[in-house]
Design a protein around this motif. Sequence first.
Motif, PDB file in Angstrom:
ATOM      1  N   SER A   1       7.173   7.212   3.482  1.00  0.00           N
ATOM      2  CA  SER A   1       6.217   7.989   3.830  1.00  0.00           C
ATOM      3  C   SER A   1       4.598   7.305   3.288  1.00  0.00           C
ATOM      4  N   ALA A   2       4.198   6.468   4.342  1.00  0.00           N
ATOM      5  CA  ALA A   2       2.803   5.926   3.808  1.00  0.00           C
ATOM      6  C   ALA A   2       3.244   4.839   2.949  1.00  0.00           C
ATOM      7  N   HIS A   3       4.076   4.307   2.499  1.00  0.00           N
ATOM      8  CA  HIS A   3       4.377   3.470   1.543  1.00  0.00           C
ATOM      9  C   HIS A   3       5.010   2.028   2.325  1.00  0.00           C
ATOM     10  N   TRP A   4       4.267   0.882   2.432  1.00  0.00           N
ATOM     11  CA  TRP A   4       4.528  -0.178   3.335  1.00  0.00           C
ATOM     12  C   TRP A   4       4.265  -1.626   2.366  1.00  0.00           C
ATOM     13  N   PHE A   5       4.763  -2.536   2.753  1.00  0.00           N
ATOM     14  CA  PHE A   5       4.582  -4.055   2.226  1.00  0.00           C
ATOM     15  C   PHE A   5       4.555  -4.987   3.216  1.00  0.00           C
TER      16      PHE A   5
ATOM     17  N   SER B   1       0.841  -1.249   0.098  1.00  0.00           N
ATOM     18  CA  SER B   1      -0.116  -0.022  -0.082  1.00  0.00           C
ATOM     19  C   SER B   1       0.790   1.277   0.071  1.00  0.00           C
ATOM     20  N   GLY B   2       0.536   2.125  -0.639  1.00  0.00           N
ATOM     21  CA  GLY B   2       1.031   3.465  -0.641  1.00  0.00           C
ATOM     22  C   GLY B   2       0.686   4.551  -1.608  1.00  0.00           C
TER      23      GLY B   2
ATOM     24  N   GLN C   1       4.616   6.123  -6.003  1.00  0.00           N
ATOM     25  CA  GLN C   1       5.802   5.413  -5.275  1.00  0.00           C
ATOM     26  C   GLN C   1       5.769   3.806  -5.461  1.00  0.00           C
ATOM     27  N   VAL C   2       4.228   3.413  -5.384  1.00  0.00           N
ATOM     28  CA  VAL C   2       4.310   1.913  -5.529  1.00  0.00           C
ATOM     29  C   VAL C   2       4.760   1.410  -7.044  1.00  0.00           C
TER      30      VAL C   2
END
Length: 336
Positions: free
Chosen positions: A313-317, A234-235, A239-240
């Motif tokens: 920032s706000a991007h993760w997996f 999510s992000g 960025q994704v």
Amino acid sequence: MPLLEARDLRVDLHTHRGTAAAVQGMSFTLEPGDTLGLIGESGCGKSMTALALMGLAPDNATVSGSLKLEGRELIGLRDRDWRAIRGFRLAMIFQEPMTALNPVHRVGAQIAEPLMLHQNLSHGAAREKAIALLERVGIPDPARRIDSFPHQFSGGQRQRIMIAMALACEPDVLIADEPTTALDVTVQKQILALICELVDERGMVLILISHDLGLIAQNVQRMMVMYGGAVVESGPAAQVFGQPAHPYTRGLLAARPSLAQRLVAHRSERLPTIKGSVPDLFSLPLGCPFAGRCAYTEDACFTDEPPVVPMGSAHWFRCRRADVVLDTPELIAGSA
């Protein structure tokens, strides 16, 4: 206060084979004007998420967690309370307009119905507004065609009628589930441009569900990649797409042909694919749902829940082998 907020949203389906989780731990926060995209293969939970957000989950489903509209909890609402919200504050453009539209009712009556129900308009006033909506979405000669039946319109026109119905009461949240399926490219662009224009005009939240990665990249600010009912990455969309982290996300992006490939590729050339297929909900591993199809799979992936790995920032997996995955960005899912 967020306009729409989900926390650990879960949908469990109860069948003769037992109970299976169709959506697991979905969480997001959306403010007015925000746009969110959901992507993933068929069967990953996108449409079930949309139905849960609309209070339309199947009769054999249990929806749990939290879903709030301007602070009001929606999980557990009675049908009567859902009907007061659905079509008024929450609206949905369904995937197939020919099955979503009632074939035995004229399109004008179907557009006017929510206006009379939620805005207490008279039949005449609702009809006039329905004509204006049909004109707004590009239906030619709307004053005459308002009395036509769905089968008398083309696929693109039926999709426009669905948009008119969804926008009739100027909802706060618009969910578009594959709104351009089976439409030609020109009509797709027109419909997406119309949806985005209306979202900008009215400051609505847009949740866009699609298999089309290009469509998602061009039309949403944030995105979630779903697999096996869970969000695996999510992000922000830029960025994704610019730095995909999860092996599944990489596999999806690698399978998309570039413009150069489309221009010069021979029919014998094959795009990279993700090995295997999406398992049914009863066959998902206890740990990472992508275990087995992923090139980085090890034994613990089948049993251990993958941790959240921040990418910025706000991007993760989610991945328990993040160190190895991030060290080999060129490797895609299924290529090992």
